[in-house]
Design an enzyme around this catalytic site. Structure first.
Site, PDB file in Angstrom:
ATOM      1  N   HIS A  62       0.817  -1.211   0.000  1.00  0.00           N
ATOM      2  CA  HIS A  62       0.000   0.000   0.000  1.00  0.00           C
ATOM      3  C   HIS A  62       0.852   1.263   0.000  1.00  0.00           C
ATOM      4  O   HIS A  62       2.004   1.266   0.443  1.00  0.00           O
ATOM      5  CB  HIS A  62      -0.903   0.022   1.237  1.00  0.00           C
ATOM      6  N   LYS A  72       6.316   6.261   7.545  1.00  0.00           N
ATOM      7  CA  LYS A  72       5.790   5.391   8.597  1.00  0.00           C
ATOM      8  C   LYS A  72       6.924   4.854   9.466  1.00  0.00           C
ATOM      9  O   LYS A  72       8.012   4.584   8.967  1.00  0.00           O
ATOM     10  CB  LYS A  72       5.055   4.195   7.996  1.00  0.00           C
ATOM     11  N   TYR A 132       1.759   1.183  13.715  1.00  0.00           N
ATOM     12  CA  TYR A 132       2.551   2.122  12.932  1.00  0.00           C
ATOM     13  C   TYR A 132       2.111   3.557  13.129  1.00  0.00           C
ATOM     14  O   TYR A 132       0.955   3.851  13.340  1.00  0.00           O
ATOM     15  CB  TYR A 132       2.583   1.748  11.454  1.00  0.00           C
ATOM     16  N   ASP A 170      -6.327  -6.017  -2.856  1.00  0.00           N
ATOM     17  CA  ASP A 170      -4.859  -6.084  -2.953  1.00  0.00           C
ATOM     18  C   ASP A 170      -4.426  -6.999  -4.098  1.00  0.00           C
ATOM     19  O   ASP A 170      -3.392  -6.768  -4.717  1.00  0.00           O
ATOM     20  CB  ASP A 170      -4.251  -6.561  -1.635  1.00  0.00           C
TER      21      ASP A 170
END
Length: 184
Positions: A62, A72, A132, A170
Site C-alpha cells: 500500500h 511510517k 505504525y 490487494d
C-alpha cells in the site's frame, strides 16, 4: 538505540536498548530527538494505527499518493511479521527495489519507511499485532499500491502462495511496470 541503515537510502531499522530484570523488561519505543537524528529530518507523526491479523494475512503493498504520501515507523507488539518496503521514488537509484525485515514482539525492531515507498507485511506467527505511526493523515482518494505477487519485484513472502490470505482489492493492485504518476 541502534540505528541500522539498509541498502536502500532512507529505509532504517531501529533496535531499542532493552532493560531486562526479574520483573520483565523496559525500553523506550520512541524518542523524537533520537529519531530525528537517526533519519536526518524532523518528522511529526500525526496518526497511529494498529492491526490484528492471523497467520498468512498479507496486507499490502500500500501507499498514499502525492501530497497525501506518508512516512511510517512500524513495529510488532505481538507475534512476527515480514515487513517489506518497495522504493517508488522516481529518481532513486534503487527504484523498484525492495527491502524486508523481520519484526517480532521479541526483537522489538522498528522499521522506518519514508515517503515514496509502497509498504506491506505478512504475518508469520499464529497472530500478530502490528503498530505504525504515520506523518500524514490517511486519504481514501490517495490510496494506491503494488501487487504483492509482481514477478518484477520477486518478493519472498516466506510462505507458500496457498498459505497467503490477501484482500481482493490487494490482488487487483497493478504491477510495477503499470504504475505511473505517484507524485514522489
Amino acid at each position: 538505540m541502534t540505528i541500522t541503515p539498509t541498502p536502500i537510502e532512507g529505509l532504517i531499522v531501529l533496535i531499542p536498548r532493552i532493560f531486562n530484570d526479574d520483573r520483565g523488561h523496559f525500553f523506550e519505543s520512541f524518542n523524537e530527538r533520537r529519531f530525528a537524528e537517526a533519519v536526518g529530518a524532523k518528522i511529526q507523526f500525526v496518526q497511529d494505527n494498529e492491526s490484528f491479523s492471523t497467520k498468512g494475512v498479507l496486507r499490502g503493498l500500500h501507499l498514499q499518493k502525492g501530497e497525501h504520501a506518508q512516512a511510517k515507523l512500524v513495529r510488532v507488539t505481538q507475534g512476527e511479521v515480514l515487513d517489506v518496503a518497495v522504493d517508488l521514488r522516481e529518481n532513486s537509484p534503487t527504484y523498484g527495489q525492495h527491502y524486508g525485515v523481520l519484526l517480532t514482539a521479541d526483537n522489538h525492531k522498528q522499521f522506518f519507511i519514508p515517503k515514496g515507498f509502497a509498504h506491506g507485511f505478512v504475518v508469520l506467527s499464529d497472530t500478530a499485532i502490528f503498530q505504525y505511526k504515520c506523518d500524514n493523515y490517511y486519504n481514501t482518494q490517495a490510496e494506491g499500491g503494488l501487487n504483492y505477487a509482481d514477478p518484477a519485484l520477486n518478493i519472498n513472502w516466506q510462505l507458500n502462495e496457498d498459505e497467503l490470505i490477501v484482500a481482493d482489492k490487494d490482488k487487483e493492485l497493478p504491477f510495477l511496470k503499470d504504475v505511473t504518476d505517484l507524485g514522489f
